[in-house]
Design an enzyme around this catalytic site. Structure first.
Site, PDB file in Angstrom:
ATOM      1  N   GLU A 123       0.811  -1.213   0.000  1.00 14.46           N
ATOM      2  CA  GLU A 123       0.000   0.000   0.000  1.00 14.46           C
ATOM      3  C   GLU A 123       0.851   1.273   0.000  1.00 14.46           C
ATOM      4  OE1 GLU A 123      -2.773   2.709  -0.161  1.00 14.46           O
ATOM      5  OE2 GLU A 123      -3.261   0.579  -0.313  1.00 14.46           O
TER       6      GLU A 123
ATOM      7  N   THR B 241      -6.178   2.803  -5.329  1.00 11.78           N
ATOM      8  CA  THR B 241      -5.905   1.379  -5.111  1.00 11.78           C
ATOM      9  C   THR B 241      -6.761   0.505  -6.009  1.00 11.78           C
ATOM     10  OG1 THR B 241      -5.173   1.667  -2.829  1.00 11.78           O
ATOM     11  CG2 THR B 241      -6.045  -0.489  -3.425  1.00 11.78           C
TER      12      THR B 241
ATOM     13  N   HIS C 287      -0.711   3.436   4.811  1.00 10.42           N
ATOM     14  CA  HIS C 287      -1.694   4.300   4.148  1.00 10.42           C
ATOM     15  C   HIS C 287      -1.759   5.637   4.870  1.00 10.42           C
ATOM     16  CE1 HIS C 287      -5.386   5.783   2.374  1.00 10.42           C
ATOM     17  NE2 HIS C 287      -5.488   4.711   1.608  1.00 10.42           N
TER      18      HIS C 287
ATOM     19  N   ASP D  34       1.034   0.138  -5.180  1.00  9.60           N
ATOM     20  CA  ASP D  34      -0.154   0.459  -5.971  1.00  9.60           C
ATOM     21  C   ASP D  34      -0.167   1.895  -6.480  1.00  9.60           C
ATOM     22  OD1 ASP D  34      -0.489   1.391  -3.363  1.00  9.60           O
ATOM     23  OD2 ASP D  34      -2.655   1.118  -3.367  1.00  9.60           O
ATOM     24  N   HIS D  35       0.328   2.836  -5.680  1.00 10.22           N
ATOM     25  CA  HIS D  35       0.335   4.242  -6.085  1.00 10.22           C
ATOM     26  C   HIS D  35       1.227   5.025  -5.132  1.00 10.22           C
ATOM     27  CE1 HIS D  35      -2.333   5.018  -2.682  1.00 10.22           C
ATOM     28  NE2 HIS D  35      -3.148   4.084  -3.127  1.00 10.22           N
TER      29      HIS D  35
END
Length: 728
Positions: free
Chosen positions: A260, A304, A421, A480-481
Site C-alpha cells: 500500500e 488502489t 496508508h 499500488d500508487h
C-alpha cells in the site's frame, strides 16, 4: 453613518443575498490560493479565476429570490449556501489526498468507500479550514444577536428574472473567457484543474454531471460492433512472449502482495544511515527476483482500486471516479482469477483486513471470478488490532494462514496491506523506526509505516519457507500508487537530495515509480530490469510466465520480458513517459537531464506525436470498453464468462473445509500435504497484539461459529487444538 447604511442594506433581501454572494466568493478565492494548485499564470488567468465563482453563486442563490414568503425564501437561500459550502469543503479534503477534484462518479461511489475510511478525512483537515465555515457561524450569530433581520418584502419577479438573466450571461462569458485562453476546454476536458481554474467548482460539477449522464446513455446503446476497433488495437499491440521466460513458473502458486502507497524511492533508501526497508531491499537486489527500476503506477481517481483493476484485467481505470465503485457491480471482466482458474485449475482468494464493501470489492471480486474473499469479518477486529484502514499488516499475514493452508493448490492469492496508508499512523508498540524530521507529519511517519510493512512481509516470507510453500510459489510484490502526493513533494525533496526551489513537474512524474518485483525461488538469472513499464503490463507478463498465451484476451498491456514490449507508459491524465522523454501536457522533458526541450527537433516532434496518439487511443479504447461494458459481447477461446452468482463470500472457511474433506487423499491443500496438520506453528511474529487483543482463542471460536450452519462440517479435536495455538 456608512455602517448604518450597510446594516440597513443587509437587512433587506437583496442585502442578505449580496452578503452571501460576497462571502462565498471570498472564501472560494481564498481556497483557490491556499489549497488548490491551479497553475494560474498572467493577468488574464488571474482575472478569470477571480470572476469564475460569481456566475453560479448568483444563479443558485438567486433561485431563492423567486420565493415570495419570507421564511421559506431565507431558509432556501441558507440551504443552498450550506450545500455549496459543503461541496467546497469536500473538494478541499479530496484535493489534499488525491491532488484532484471530485466528480459525479466519485460522489455516487462514495458509499462504497466510506465504510473503510474511519477517521482519515479528519487528518486531512487543517486550521485554515475555519475560513470555509466561519462565515456560516457569523451569519447565524448576526440573526441571534439581532444585527440581521428578516425582510418581509418579496423581490419583484421581474428583478429575479433580471438577476437570472445576468447570471446566465456571466456564465456564458466565463465559459467564453476560458475557451479563449484554453481552446477546446470543454470538448477535450484536458484536466480537471483547468476546468476549475477557468470555470469554477460549481460549473465544473454541472459539466461533469452532464458528461456522466451522456456516458450512461452511450453505455445503454452499446453493441458488439463497438468492439472492432478495440480488438484490432489489442491484437496489433500484442507482444509475443520471450521464449526463455515463457512457462518458467507454470504450475506454481501465485502470491501477490499489495504494498500500500509504497513508492520506488524507498527501495535501498537510508534515513539517518538506516535502511528503511532492509528485507524488501534484499528481495529487490536478489538474483531470484526480477525487479523493475522503471515501473510506474498508472492510477486515476480510483487509486488502489485502479491498480487492482489493471493488475487483474490489463485495462485502465476510468478517467473519472473508480471503475470498481461505479461499474464494478455490473461489468463483465476477463481477469486473472477466472483465466487461471479455467486454464490451469487455480483456486483464487483475496485477504484484506478491511470492510468487504470498500471500493465495492465484495461485488467486483465475484465478477472477476475470485473463489474466496476474506475481508475484515474473518479477522479479529478489536480496536487495538486496527489502523485507519483495517487490520495491521503483521496480523493480516499471520491470521490469514489458517485460511491459506486450507486452499487447494495451485492457488492465486492476493494480500492487500493497509498499514502504510495516509496519514501513516502507527501506535508506539509497533514503532521501531525513527521518524523523519520535516515540517510535514505525514512525510515523517511514512518511513515508520513503510518499515513496519517491510517487517510484516519478512515474517510472511519466513513462514512461506518454513511451511514449504515458498519453493513452489511465485511471489509478486507491487506498490499500488504514490504515498506522498505532489503537493507534499516539496517538503520531501531535501530528504531525496534535491532542492524544493528547483523541484518541477518532471520530478513529480518520476516520483510515480513504484516497486514491481517477481520473485521466483530457484531462478538464478534475475536482477534489476531497466525497461519501462506500468501496472497495465502485469497480467500479460504473469500469464506468459505461467505458460498461458495472452493473445486471445483483450488486454492493453504487453509482456515486460518481450522484445516487442511497448515502453510508452500512459498516465490516466494522458501524460506519458518513455525511456527518453517525459511528456506533461505540451511540455517535453529529457529524462537524461530533467530539463525541458525548448526546441525539439522535427524527429523528436514526430516521435512524441506518434506516442501521444497511441496513448490517447489506448486510453480512449479502454474507456469505451469499460463504459459500454463491451466484454459482455466478447468470449475468448476456451473461456467461460464469469457467473458471479456462483460465489458466496459467507461461511468460506466451511466451504474450503468441505472441499478438502470431499477430496480426501486427493486434496492438495498445504494442510493435507502436511499430514493433516496446521502450519501455524511455522509462523513467527513479533506483533505485540498476538499476546493481548489478537489471541487465537477468540479467532477460532468465531470460525467455529461460522460452521454451525453447515451440518456436514465439524472441526475435530486435534485440529481445534492445533489451531488454538496458532496465534500465540
Amino acid at each position: 453613518m456608512n455602517l448604518l447604511r450597510i446594516k440597513k442594506f443587509l437587512n433587506t433581501r437583496w442585502g442578505f443575498f449580496s452578503l452571501l454572494v460576497f462571502l462565498f466568493w471570498l472564501k472560494t478565492i481564498l481556497v483557490y490560493f491556499i489549497d488548490f494548485h491551479l497553475g494560474v499564470k498572467g493577468v488574464y488567468q488571474y482575472f478569470v479565476l477571480l470572476v469564475n465563482p460569481l456566475a453560479t453563486t448568483l444563479l443558485l442563490l438567486g433561485i431563492a429570490l423567486y420565493i415570495k414568503r419570507t421564511i421559506p425564501s431565507y431558509i432556501f437561500m441558507g440551504l443552498i449556501y450550506i450545500a455549496n459550502t459543503a461541496l467546497l469543503m469536500f473538494n478541499v479534503i479530496y484535493y489534499r489526498e488525491f491532488t484532484d477534484f471530485m466528480t459525479i462518479n466519485t460522489i455516487f461511489g462514495y458509499s462504497t468507500v466510506s465504510q473503510g475510511l474511519s477517521g482519515s478525512s479528519f487528518a486531512l483537515l487543517k486550521p485554515q479550514d475555519i475560513i470555509i465555515v466561519a462565515d456560516i457561524v457569523i451569519v447565524a450569530l448576526g440573526f441571534i444577536t439581532g444585527f440581521l433581520h428578516l425582510d418581509k418584502r418579496p423581490i419583484p419577479r421581474v428583478q429575479a428574472l433580471a438577476l437570472t438573466s445576468f447570471s446566465l450571461f456571466c456564465l456564458v462569458l466565463n465559459i467564453t473567457l476560458g475557451e479563449i485562453s484554453r481552446p477546446q476546454l470543454l470538448s477535450r476536458t484536458f484536466d480537471r484543474n483547468y476546468l476549475v481554474k477557468y470555470l469554477g467548482i460549481d460549473t465544473y460539477m454541472v459539466y461533469d454531471g452532464l458528461k456522466t449522464a451522456r456516458n450512461s446513455q452511450v453505455r445503454n446503446k452499446a453493441g458488439s460492433s463497438d468492439l472492432n476497433n478495440i480488438i484490432n488495437f489489442t491484437r496489433n499491440h500484442y507482444a509475443e512472449p520471450n521464449s526463455k521466460m515463457y512457462g518458467i513458473a507454470k504450475g506454481r502458486n501465485v502470491i501477490v502482495i499489495h504494498l500500500e502507497s509504497f513508492q520506488q524511492f524507498l527501495i535501498n533508501y537510508k534515513l539517518n544511515d538506516k535502511e528503511v526497508t532492509p528485507f524488501l531491499n534484499s528481495l529487490y537486489n536478489s538474483k531470484e527476483t526480477y525487479s523493475f527500476a522503471n515501473f510506474f503506477n498508472q492510477v486515476g481517481q480510483g487509486k488502489t482500486s485502479d491498480a487492482e483493476n489493471m493488475l487483474e484485467t490489463s485495462t485502465y481505470g476510468l478517467s473519472q471516479g473508480s471503475l470498481f465503485s461505479i461499474l464494478g457491480t455490473d461489468n463483465t471482466f476477463e481477469g486473472a482469477p477466472a483465466i487461471l482458474g479455467q486454464s490451469q485449475g487455480y483456486t483464487s482468494a483475496v485477504f484484506h483486513g478491511n470492510s468487504g464493501s470498500f471500493w465495492n470489492r465484495n461485488n467486483v471480486y465475484k465478477n472477476l471470478g475470485y473463489n474466496y474473499f476474506f475481508d475484515s469479518s474473518y479477522y479479529n477486529t478489536d480496536a487495538n488490532n486496527l489502523t485507519e484502514y483495517g487490520l495491521k499488516d503483521k496480523l493480516l499475514f499471520h491470521d490469514s494462514v489458517k485460511y491459506l493452508e486450507r486452499l487447494q493448490q495451485p492457488f492465486y492469492t492476493k494480500f492487500v496491506t493497509v498499514s502504510n496508508h495516509f496519514p501513516f499512523a502507527l501506535d508506539d508498540q509497533n514503532t521501531s523506526f525513527d521518524k523523519a524530521n520535516t515540517s510535514d507529519a505525514s512525510i515523517n511517519n511514512y518511513f515508520v509505516t513503510a518499515h513496519y510493512l517491510d517487517q510484516a512481509v519478512q515474517e510472511f516470507f519466513e513462514y512461506l519457507k518454513k511451511s514449504g510453500l515458498y519453493d513452489n510459489s511465485i511471489i509478486i510484490l507491487y506498490g499500488d500508487h504514490y504515498g506522498i502526493s505532489d503537493t507534499r513533494n516539496l517538503k520531501l525533496a531535501s530528504l531525496l537530495g534535491k532542492s524544493s526551489s528547483t523541484w518541477s513537474d518532471f520530478d513529480n512524474t518520476q516520483m510515480q515509480r513504484v516497486p514491481f518485483m517477481i520473485h521466483i525461488p530457484g531462478t538464478k538469472d534475475g536482477g534489476v530490469q531497466t525497461q519501462y513499464g506500468g501496472e497495465i503490463d502485469v497480467l500479460p507478463t504473469l500469464l506468459h510466465l505461467l505458460g498461458i498465451d495472452s493473445r486471445d484476451y483483450i488486454q492493453f498491456g504487453t509482456d515486460l520480458f518481450s522484445s516487442k514490449h511497448d515502453q510508452v507508459v500512459a498516465f490516466r491524465n494522458e501524460d506519458f513517459i518513455t525511456p527518453k522523454y517525459t511528456v506533461i501536457g505540451n511540455t517535453i522533458y529529457q529524462n537524461s537531464t530533467g530539463k525541458i526541450l525548448t526546441h525539439p527537433s522535427q524527429k523528436v516532434k514526430d516521435e512524441i506525436k506518434k506516442d501521444r496518439e497511441k496513448v490517447n487511443t489506448e486510453l480512449s479504447l479502454s474507456d469505451t470498453l469499460n463504459n459500454k461494458n463491451l466484454l459482455r459481447f466478447y468470449i475468448p477461446t476456451r473461456f467461460t464468462p464469469v457467473d458471479p452468482k456462483k460465489y458466496n463470500y459467507t461461511n468460506q472457511y466451511g466451504q474450503i473445509l468441505k472441499i478438502q474433506e470431499d477430496l480426501g487423499k486427493k486434496s492438495t491443500s498445504l494442510w493435507s500435504k502436511n499430514g493433516n496438520k496446521t502450519t501455524i506453528d511455522d509462523y513467527s511474529s513479533d506483533a505485540p497484539e498476538l499476546t493481548t487483543t489478537d489471541q487465537n482463542e477468540a479467532n477460532v471460536s468465531s470460525v467455529k461459529n461460522t460452521l454451525k450452519s453447515n451440518k456436514k462440517e465439524s472441526i475435530d479435536t486435534s485440529s481445534s487444538s492445533a489451531e488454538s495455538d496458532s496465534d500465540q
